[in-house]
Structures are given as structure tokens and as C-alpha cells.
Design a protein around this motif. Structure first.
Motif, PDB file in Angstrom:
ATOM      1  N   GLY A  94      33.335  11.647   1.964  1.00 55.62           N
ATOM      2  CA  GLY A  94      32.569  10.749   2.520  1.00 55.62           C
ATOM      3  C   GLY A  94      33.083  10.355   3.910  1.00 55.62           C
ATOM      4  O   GLY A  94      32.303  10.078   4.949  1.00 55.62           O
ATOM      5  N   LEU A  95      34.265  10.270   3.986  1.00 56.24           N
ATOM      6  CA  LEU A  95      34.698  10.054   5.462  1.00 56.24           C
ATOM      7  C   LEU A  95      34.625  11.252   6.404  1.00 56.24           C
ATOM      8  O   LEU A  95      34.091  10.829   7.517  1.00 56.24           O
ATOM      9  N   ILE A  96      34.553  12.330   5.926  1.00 53.32           N
ATOM     10  CA  ILE A  96      34.403  13.375   7.080  1.00 53.32           C
ATOM     11  C   ILE A  96      32.853  13.384   7.380  1.00 53.32           C
ATOM     12  O   ILE A  96      32.601  13.937   8.631  1.00 53.32           O
ATOM     13  N   ALA A  97      31.999  13.127   6.750  1.00 47.51           N
ATOM     14  CA  ALA A  97      30.606  12.930   6.893  1.00 47.51           C
ATOM     15  C   ALA A  97      30.277  12.223   8.224  1.00 47.51           C
ATOM     16  O   ALA A  97      29.105  12.184   8.567  1.00 47.51           O
ATOM     17  N   ILE A  98      31.052  10.928   8.322  1.00 43.76           N
ATOM     18  CA  ILE A  98      30.664  10.000   9.392  1.00 43.76           C
ATOM     19  C   ILE A  98      31.691   9.929  10.383  1.00 43.76           C
ATOM     20  O   ILE A  98      31.714   9.059  11.060  1.00 43.76           O
ATOM     21  N   LYS A  99      32.665  11.071  10.511  1.00 46.28           N
ATOM     22  CA  LYS A  99      33.801  11.002  11.266  1.00 46.28           C
ATOM     23  C   LYS A  99      33.312  11.018  12.907  1.00 46.28           C
ATOM     24  O   LYS A  99      34.149  10.357  13.688  1.00 46.28           O
ATOM     25  N   ASP A 100      31.910  11.476  13.069  1.00 42.26           N
ATOM     26  CA  ASP A 100      31.582  11.600  14.635  1.00 42.26           C
ATOM     27  C   ASP A 100      30.820  10.447  14.929  1.00 42.26           C
ATOM     28  O   ASP A 100      30.352  10.348  16.013  1.00 42.26           O
ATOM     29  N   GLU A 101      30.654   9.390  14.192  1.00 41.12           N
ATOM     30  CA  GLU A 101      29.797   8.109  14.358  1.00 41.12           C
ATOM     31  C   GLU A 101      30.774   7.346  15.077  1.00 41.12           C
ATOM     32  O   GLU A 101      32.122   7.211  14.863  1.00 41.12           O
ATOM     33  N   PRO A 102      30.070   6.541  16.106  1.00 40.91           N
ATOM     34  CA  PRO A 102      30.880   5.545  16.744  1.00 40.91           C
ATOM     35  C   PRO A 102      31.131   4.279  15.894  1.00 40.91           C
ATOM     36  O   PRO A 102      30.465   3.258  15.818  1.00 40.91           O
ATOM     37  N   LEU A 103      32.213   4.229  15.136  1.00 37.85           N
ATOM     38  CA  LEU A 103      32.282   3.347  14.163  1.00 37.85           C
ATOM     39  C   LEU A 103      33.447   2.144  14.749  1.00 37.85           C
ATOM     40  O   LEU A 103      34.542   2.439  15.154  1.00 37.85           O
ATOM     41  N   SER A 104      33.082   0.966  14.265  1.00 35.92           N
ATOM     42  CA  SER A 104      33.737  -0.220  14.628  1.00 35.92           C
ATOM     43  C   SER A 104      34.997  -0.483  13.576  1.00 35.92           C
ATOM     44  O   SER A 104      35.932  -0.825  13.505  1.00 35.92           O
ATOM     45  N   TRP A 105      34.312  -0.474  12.097  1.00 32.44           N
ATOM     46  CA  TRP A 105      35.141  -0.812  11.070  1.00 32.44           C
ATOM     47  C   TRP A 105      34.624   0.439   9.874  1.00 32.44           C
ATOM     48  O   TRP A 105      33.648   1.022  10.063  1.00 32.44           O
TER      49      TRP A 105
END
Length: 255
Positions: A94-105
Motif C-alpha cells: 500500500g505504501l509503494i502504491a502512493i510513494k510518488d504522491e506529495p504526502l503530508s502525512w
């Protein structure tokens, strides 16, 4: 900046009742959909995608199918550790799937828990810190329709830790060799604070009642640990002895 939510989902093979598992996830997703702050991305990882979720997949709601065999608790050599490893690998996926997003938290949310409708908003106004551990919340005994308020949510529930992406390195692949690199997989929830202390990172404890932990759904992981008759009786009686009837206010705030 987006709020990232990672949800590991058990498989049909390990679920006691797939309809119950799917319905629980639907409630979890609904509590996310109704957030006052809509700037989020949800990453569900699992072997099987529930039908309702297939119909809502988009850039904000994603499903990643894992490519390894699901644990089989009917196998003669089955060990409970296989369930833990399965969840660990799904968190990584699940983490790998969103690793390229500009995430704050980033927040690991179990697939049968609920967050208050202003969860993201409340996290975003916490003073600067590397991680937030939620202590306040409710235990919801679904079969009894009763709740117990608690300030020890971090001792009971896995859906309590929100972290800055800078606190860890995203795993290059879903592999157990990276289990010690992530706060949610290195420690159980009651000891997860050690991850930040050992890395000289700051963390804040929140007393806000932000999470509802579902129990007695018929498909809880913890149900598998109650093999003795006494422990089973205690689990059944607890919501009636210490709980209150499910509140309309709680229903409104967590759906």
C-alpha cells in the motif's frame, strides 16, 4: 500536500466471512469519504477487491493486488505469524502504491476501523512533530451495539499512528527484509513510540477521540487469540458491564 491512508485487507481465504469483511471495509471507506478535509489518497492492498470498492476506484481510491499466496489457516502447518507477515507485506504494498504522491502525512488504518469525520483536519492542526499517536477513541462492540470510551486506544488498536513521510524510507518492494524500516511493521502499536525515540524523532500523543475500534464483528484478528472459555465469556460480557448503548452522535461523527 495529500493525506495518505494505507489499508491492508485480509483475503477471502483467511476471512471467516467475506461478506462481513467487505461490509467492514465499506464502513471504513465511508468514514474517509465523509472527511471535512477531502485532500487525501487511499491505498488498499489485498488479494481480493470487494465489489463495492471496484466501483469507486479512481486516483483517490486505489486497490493494489498482491502477488503472493494468501495464508491458509486450514493448512496442517499453519502458524499465526503468517497472518502477521501477510499484513506487513500488504502495508508495504500500500505504501509503494502512493510513494510518488506529495504526502503530508501517512496513516495505516485497519480495514474494519472508523475515523472521526474531522480526523484529517485535526491531524493537520497538531503542532509540528514527526508522528502522532492517537490515545483517545471508542471500542465499538458491533454485535452488542455498545461502546466503551477509552484513552488507551494506542494499547488496543493498530489504527492509531500517523507519521510524516520523512520518518522512514519507502521499501523498494514488499519484502519481509524491510520489516524493521517502517514504524507500523517494526513494532506493535503499543510500542510503536520506540521507533521514533530510537531514531531521535519527535512524536505527540493526542487525547482526541478520533478513532473507533470495531470488535465482535465475527471476523476480528483478535478473536483468534481467545481460545479459552473464560476469555470468551469475558469478551462477551465486557460491553454489557462497562459499555454504553451505541450513541447517535457517535454514529454521525464516524460515518
Amino acid at each position: 500536500m495529500k493525506f495518505g491512508i494505507v489499508i491492508p485487507l485480509k483475503s477471502k481465504k483467511i476471512s471467516r466471512d467475506w461478506a462481513v469483511t467487505s461490509a467492514a471495509l465499506e464502513g471504513t471507506i465511508r468514514s474517509i469519504q465523509n472527511q471535512t478535509d477531502q485532500n487525501f489518497v487511499v491505498s488498499v492492498a489485498g488479494h481480493d477487491c470487494p465489489e463495492f470498492f471496484k466501483n469507486m476506484l479512481n486516483e483517490r481510491f486505489r486497490f493494489t493486488k498482491v502477488d503472493y499466496d494468501a495464508p491458509d489457516r486450514n493448512a496442517p502447518n499453519f502458524k499465526t505469524q503468517e497472518l502477521i507477515n501477510d499484513k506487513v507485506l500488504k502495508i508495504m504494498t500500500g505504501l509503494i502504491a502512493i510513494k510518488d504522491e506529495p504526502l503530508s502525512w501517512i496513516y495505516q488504518l485497519d480495514s474494519d476501523d472508523l475515523i472521526r469525520n474531522d480526523f484529517i483536519e485535526q491531524i493537520n492542526i497538531v503542532p509540528p512533530t514527526d508522528a502522532i499517536i492517537v490515545e483517545g477513541g471508542y471500542i465499538y462492540y458491533q454485535s452488542a451495539q455498545r461502546i466503551i470510551e477509552t484513552n488507551e486506544m494506542d494499547q488496543l488498536c493498530g489504527s492509531v499512528v500517523v507519521v510524516k513521510p520523512s520518518t522512514f524510507s519507502f521499501p523498494p518492494s514488499a519484502d519481509l527484509q524491510y520489516i524493521h524500516d517502517l514504524p507500523w511493521t517494526k513494532y506493535r502499536h503499543m510500542n510503536i513510540y520506540k521507533f521514533f525515540e530510537n531514531n531521535n524523532q519527535s512524536y505527540t500523543r493526542s487525547s482526541e477521540n478520533l478513532v473507533t475500534y470495531l470488535l465482535a464483528t465475527g471476523d476480528n484478528f483478535s478473536d483468534r487469540w481467545r481460545t479459552g472459555l473464560v476469555s470468551q465469556i469475558k469478551a462477551v460480557m465486557k460491553p454489557y458491564l462497562f459499555g454504553k448503548k451505541y450513541l447517535i452522535l457517535l454514529n454521525l461523527n464516524f460515518h
